[in-house]
Enzyme design. Sequence first.
Site, mmCIF file in Angstrom:
data_model
loop_
_atom_site.group_PDB
_atom_site.id
_atom_site.type_symbol
_atom_site.label_atom_id
_atom_site.label_comp_id
_atom_site.label_asym_id
_atom_site.label_seq_id
_atom_site.Cartn_x
_atom_site.Cartn_y
_atom_site.Cartn_z
ATOM 1 N N HIS A 87 0.869 -1.221 0.105
ATOM 2 C CA HIS A 87 -0.115 -0.064 0.026
ATOM 3 C C HIS A 87 0.923 1.264 -0.073
ATOM 4 O O HIS A 87 0.491 2.058 0.526
ATOM 5 C CB HIS A 87 -0.938 0.010 1.311
ATOM 6 C CG HIS A 87 -1.971 -0.995 1.239
ATOM 7 N ND1 HIS A 87 -2.554 -1.293 2.459
ATOM 8 C CD2 HIS A 87 -2.317 -1.914 0.302
ATOM 9 C CE1 HIS A 87 -3.383 -2.240 2.055
ATOM 10 N NE2 HIS A 87 -3.476 -2.699 0.738
HETATM 11 C C1 LIG Z 1 0.270 -7.294 -4.838
HETATM 12 C C2 LIG Z 1 -0.629 -6.093 -4.489
HETATM 13 C C3 LIG Z 1 -2.008 -6.505 -3.572
HETATM 14 C C4 LIG Z 1 -2.776 -5.527 -3.110
HETATM 15 N N1 LIG Z 1 -3.782 -5.833 -2.554
HETATM 16 C C5 LIG Z 1 -4.843 -4.873 -2.430
HETATM 17 C C6 LIG Z 1 -5.909 -5.213 -2.017
HETATM 18 O O1 LIG Z 1 -6.430 -6.404 -1.709
HETATM 19 N N2 LIG Z 1 -6.843 -4.250 -1.965
HETATM 20 C C7 LIG Z 1 -6.762 -2.920 -2.150
HETATM 21 O O2 LIG Z 1 -7.532 -2.056 -1.774
HETATM 22 N N3 LIG Z 1 -5.547 -2.554 -2.425
HETATM 23 C C8 LIG Z 1 -4.511 -3.483 -2.850
HETATM 24 N N4 LIG Z 1 -3.313 -3.306 -3.327
HETATM 25 C C9 LIG Z 1 -2.921 -1.584 -3.470
HETATM 26 C C10 LIG Z 1 -3.569 -1.100 -4.765
HETATM 27 O O3 LIG Z 1 -3.941 -2.076 -5.776
HETATM 28 C C11 LIG Z 1 -2.995 0.163 -5.326
HETATM 29 O O4 LIG Z 1 -2.765 0.903 -3.977
HETATM 30 C C12 LIG Z 1 -3.502 0.758 -6.096
HETATM 31 O O5 LIG Z 1 -3.749 0.213 -7.456
HETATM 32 C C13 LIG Z 1 -2.806 1.854 -6.664
HETATM 33 O O6 LIG Z 1 -3.270 2.591 -7.730
HETATM 34 P P1 LIG Z 1 -2.431 3.709 -8.436
HETATM 35 O O7 LIG Z 1 -3.425 4.148 -9.536
HETATM 36 O O8 LIG Z 1 -1.995 4.791 -7.719
HETATM 37 O O9 LIG Z 1 -1.358 2.889 -9.393
HETATM 38 P P2 LIG Z 1 -1.487 1.787 -10.086
HETATM 39 O O10 LIG Z 1 -2.544 1.013 -10.219
HETATM 40 O O11 LIG Z 1 -0.015 0.855 -9.708
HETATM 41 O O12 LIG Z 1 -0.877 2.200 -11.705
HETATM 42 C C14 LIG Z 1 0.056 2.764 -12.059
HETATM 43 C C15 LIG Z 1 0.168 2.427 -13.661
HETATM 44 O O13 LIG Z 1 1.041 3.350 -14.322
HETATM 45 C C16 LIG Z 1 2.029 2.547 -15.090
HETATM 46 N N5 LIG Z 1 3.181 3.372 -15.160
HETATM 47 C C17 LIG Z 1 4.139 3.630 -14.121
HETATM 48 N N6 LIG Z 1 4.988 4.382 -14.634
HETATM 49 C C18 LIG Z 1 4.931 4.614 -15.866
HETATM 50 C C19 LIG Z 1 5.634 5.157 -17.108
HETATM 51 N N7 LIG Z 1 6.710 5.864 -16.859
HETATM 52 N N8 LIG Z 1 4.929 5.194 -18.200
HETATM 53 C C20 LIG Z 1 3.854 4.513 -18.490
HETATM 54 N N9 LIG Z 1 3.127 4.091 -17.518
HETATM 55 C C21 LIG Z 1 3.683 3.875 -16.399
HETATM 56 C C22 LIG Z 1 2.055 1.348 -14.473
HETATM 57 O O14 LIG Z 1 2.575 0.170 -15.303
HETATM 58 C C23 LIG Z 1 0.746 1.008 -13.745
HETATM 59 O O15 LIG Z 1 -0.122 0.508 -14.868
HETATM 60 C C24 LIG Z 1 -2.430 -4.174 -3.705
HETATM 61 C C25 LIG Z 1 -1.292 -3.858 -4.391
HETATM 62 C C26 LIG Z 1 -0.419 -4.818 -4.938
HETATM 63 C C27 LIG Z 1 0.752 -4.412 -5.626
#
Ligand SMILES: Cc1cc2nc3c(=O)[nH]c(=O)nc-3n(C[C@H](O)[C@H](O)[C@H](O)COP(=O)(O)OP(=O)(O)OC[C@H]3O[C@@H](n4cnc5c(N)ncnc54)[C@H](O)[C@@H]3O)c2cc1C
Length: 540
Positions: A474
């Site tokens: 997280h």
């Molecule tokens: C193994 C795991 C288990 C988890 N379990 C839970 C759960 O059960 N419940 C829950 O609520 N949360 C859970 N989480 C946390 C939750 O999924 C994340 O907090 C949330 O998805 C974050 O969202 P975000 O949009 O900030 O980033 P992300 O969803 O990580 O998205 C970022 C995206 O940007 C892309 N990206 C990054 N840099 C670049 C770049 N330079 N150029 C182009 N693309 C790029 C990445 O490839 C990715 O697709 C878990 C996370 C993980 C990894």
Amino acid sequence: MRPSRDTVSSDYIIIGAGSAGCVLANRLTASGRHRVLLLEAGGHDRNIWIHIPLGYGKLFANPKVNWLYATEPEPELNNRKVIQPRGKVLGGSSSINGLLYVRGQPEDFDHWRQLGNTGWAFADVLPYFRRAEDQARGADALHGVGGPLAVSDVCEPHPLCEAFIAAAQAAGFPRNDDFNGARQEGAGYFQLTTRNGRRWSTAVGYLRQARRRPNLTIACNALATRILFSGRQATGVEYRQEGALRTAYANGEVILAGGAFNSPQLLQLSGLGPAALLQRHGVEVIADIPGVGQDLQDHLQIRMQYRCTQPITMNDVINHWRHRYGAGLRYALSRKGLLTIGAGYAGAFLRTRLELATPDVQIHFLIFSADAAGGALHPFPGFMTSVCQLRPESRGFVEIRSSDPAEPPAIQPRYLTSRHDRDTAVAGMILMRQVMEQQVMRRFIAEERAPGPHCASDDDLLAFARETGTTVYHPTSTCRMGSDPGAVVDERLRVRGFDKLRVIDASIMPSIVSGNTNAAAVMIGEKGADMVLQDAAGRP
Ligand SMILES: Cc1cc2nc3c(=O)[nH]c(=O)nc-3n(C[C@H](O)[C@H](O)[C@H](O)COP(=O)(O)OP(=O)(O)OC[C@H]3O[C@@H](n4cnc5c(N)ncnc54)[C@H](O)[C@@H]3O)c2cc1C
């Protein structure tokens, strides 16, 4: 890198098709008025294990869908490096996460508001949680239906979970059938971001619908390497795709949605960050913004393992081909059974001290046991509880190691550096033992394998936490919203001091939420999209 002359022009460029990025892509293209380019460093979400909830365990080590980050040696964890999986695929981390749907406590958002972030109190963000949600139980004051994010119950009760919930009750905690309801405290079953036994990532919920729109272009395997500026205005993005360096220009805005590690990394690579860090790596400083990459917060989990007296755990299913086959068949025929469960089946939110206003630890109750996340299940019946402090005080950082965008950043959460966090971790484990000692649970426990009976004192338990503690995935707050000098974005998620540049993902959380972070990241995407559209329409 082969330079490429091809350039693309759109109204909005979204960097990252993750939890928040897919929400943005959908909402910003809905009216048909704006052209959007969505850049995603990973590929399409075709891996079958993404869509089967239990397949979560198969994605921990797969570089095709996971950035496979790790921390620097953690000083308070015996200098161990801790894994840091992150989704690198359409849907981002919502495609590889544990599927638990927990928003956090209303007080978390009221706290964000109290820090000066107008528009982020619980009453302000609740409509966005509801708008996103398609709650299988139906709508009420706290839940929505008809939204793109499917939320449903686990398919059936499990005897171990029933015992765990009853044991928590016997230990004095209430039963709670909705951790996103009026009160978070208590023990019960988690809800999951699934529908009919399938994962409901934001790629499934938001992008599938939007990708047919002619005003949305999705570029996969496209790594954004630099944001382009004209003075203090973002004008476009440089990215690598198919071995070529490409440029995309935005008439409207550039929106970073790369998540808590990659968004600060890209800002730093682009010259926005702590000046000394950028200079050390030969990056031209556009603005000295000390907070970029700072204030990293994460939930540390400490897993307690139990050998079970009965062969009713997932270990027993996965380790025996006949049961495994049966579970597969059941899933294929009815979309039910063990293949539909996520990272936790049941869980609890507990107060380690009665004087606390709200829970300070979360328990994930897991009906399997293994020595490492994603590792082989034990060859005997086993289950685990994971103890997580909800509001850690420890603060870490994300920093580039070089000017090469392909090089992973240095990640240092600095787990357990706060005394308060160490005390809470120990108190959480003691509380867990109190629950496990209840008669209704004891009959399922052959032994506490870890920490084990030799770990008796507070010091022993802390030593166990240091030796085995790991992330519960997280990370947040590395481009923190606020108005103090350490903040990176303002309350409209605009990078402070810059035009046409926002960060909209989990990195903007002023402080980590008291729960799992996907629901809040989706909410941030929903609210951020509204802000972008309001500004485009010329409203304040
Ligand atoms: C193994 C795991 C288990 C988890 N379990 C839970 C759960 O059960 N419940 C829950 O609520 N949360 C859970 N989480 C946390 C939750 O999924 C994340 O907090 C949330 O998805 C974050 O969202 P975000 O949009 O900030 O980033 P992300 O969803 O990580 O998205 C970022 C995206 O940007 C892309 N990206 C990054 N840099 C670049 C770049 N330079 N150029 C182009 N693309 C790029 C990445 O490839 C990715 O697709 C878990 C996370 C993980 C990894």
